[in-house]
Write an enzyme that holds these catalytic residues in place. Structure first.
Site, PDB file in Angstrom:
ATOM      1  N   LYS A   1       0.835  -1.207   0.000  1.00 13.70           N
ATOM      2  CA  LYS A   1       0.000   0.000   0.000  1.00 13.70           C
ATOM      3  C   LYS A   1       0.868   1.255   0.000  1.00 13.70           C
ATOM      4  O   LYS A   1       0.640   2.182  -0.781  1.00 13.70           O
ATOM      5  CB  LYS A   1      -0.931   0.012   1.217  1.00 13.70           C
ATOM      6  CG  LYS A   1      -1.935   1.168   1.183  1.00 13.70           C
ATOM      7  CD  LYS A   1      -2.728   1.273   2.465  1.00 13.70           C
ATOM      8  CE  LYS A   1      -1.969   2.047   3.502  1.00 13.70           C
ATOM      9  NZ  LYS A   1      -2.788   2.419   4.680  1.00 13.70           N
TER      10      LYS A   1
ATOM     11  N   ASP B   1      -6.773   0.887   0.956  1.00 12.24           N
ATOM     12  CA  ASP B   1      -6.837   0.955   2.411  1.00 12.24           C
ATOM     13  C   ASP B   1      -8.225   0.518   2.869  1.00 12.24           C
ATOM     14  O   ASP B   1      -9.034   0.031   2.069  1.00 12.24           O
ATOM     15  CB  ASP B   1      -6.501   2.363   2.896  1.00 12.24           C
ATOM     16  CG  ASP B   1      -7.581   3.387   2.548  1.00 12.24           C
ATOM     17  OD1 ASP B   1      -8.512   3.056   1.789  1.00 12.24           O
ATOM     18  OD2 ASP B   1      -7.489   4.525   3.056  1.00 12.24           O
TER      19      ASP B   1
END
Length: 214
Positions: free
Chosen positions: A124, A142
């Site tokens: 991420k 997320d």
């Protein structure tokens, strides 16, 4: 998990997102690629506002890997101790900075694999940096995107990798650059976890979420 929406519905959703916010921006303060990597790494299990508050003074004195090493772990801890998991994060930032100095000439590498090899940097974080700094259409999934993607049907998936793949496969290419920012902001402020603000949602009529709030 909602069913995957069709092309035309997804295009309409992102057309509306674009009309509402043509140039969405990430909310983490940074001054260069290095401070962006550090800020995103610090943001795990913390709010962007909390990270920005902690890094405001930090980045004025340590905006390069070498300056961070010169600052040292204990002084770094003093700056970020209001952030969750601050001790472990401080260790990772120092280790990351050492690797950047020793192996990359103090520069942040711009491949996902190289970024993910750095301590404290996962997929991420790597995707956020690739997208925000190098304008590569990487999708940083997320909790907000995962929730919105599965509720709405824009990008359903059982895990973050599946959601990331659904974004890449189904969202039209002309929206890919800003897709994850639009979805993060929508999930953070409208499609919230406990009480989604469905009455304020401008894609409500296209969303498959069955438990819409009035």
């Amino acid at each position: 998990m909602a069913k995957q929406l069709d092309y035309h519905t997804i295009r309409e959703i992102f057309t509306r997102f674009q009309a509402s916010e043509p140039e969405p921006k990430g909310e983490l303060d940074h001054v260069n690629a290095y401070t962006l990597v550090v800020a995103v790494a610090l943001s795990a299990q913390a709010t962007d506002k909390g990270v920005n508050k902690a890094t405001a003074a930090l980045f004025k004195i340590a905006d390069t890997p070498q300056k961070m090493l010169d600052l040292g772990e204990e002084q770094l801890i003093e700056h970020i101790k209001t952030i969750g998991l601050f001790r472990n994060k401080a260790k990772n930032v120092i280790k990351m900075s050492r690797i950047l100095v020793d192996n990359y000439g103090g520069e942040v590498p711009c491949s996902r694999a190289a970024l993910e090899s750095l301590p404290g940097v996962g997929r991420k974080t790597a995707n956020v940096v690739l997208n925000m700094w190098w304008q590569y259409p990487a999708q940083a999934v997320d909790t907000h995107i995962f929730r919105f993607g599965n509720r709405s049907g824009v990008c359903p998936g059982k895990d973050v990798v599946a959601v990331e793949r659904a974004i890449e496969d189904h969202i039209p290419v002309d929206f890919q650059q800003h897709a994850h920012h639009w979805m993060i902001l929508h999930g953070r402020y409208i499609c919230t976890a406990r009480k989604p603000k469905c009455n304020a949602c401008h894609v409500r009529d296209l969303c498959q979420f069955e438990e819409k709030t009035p």
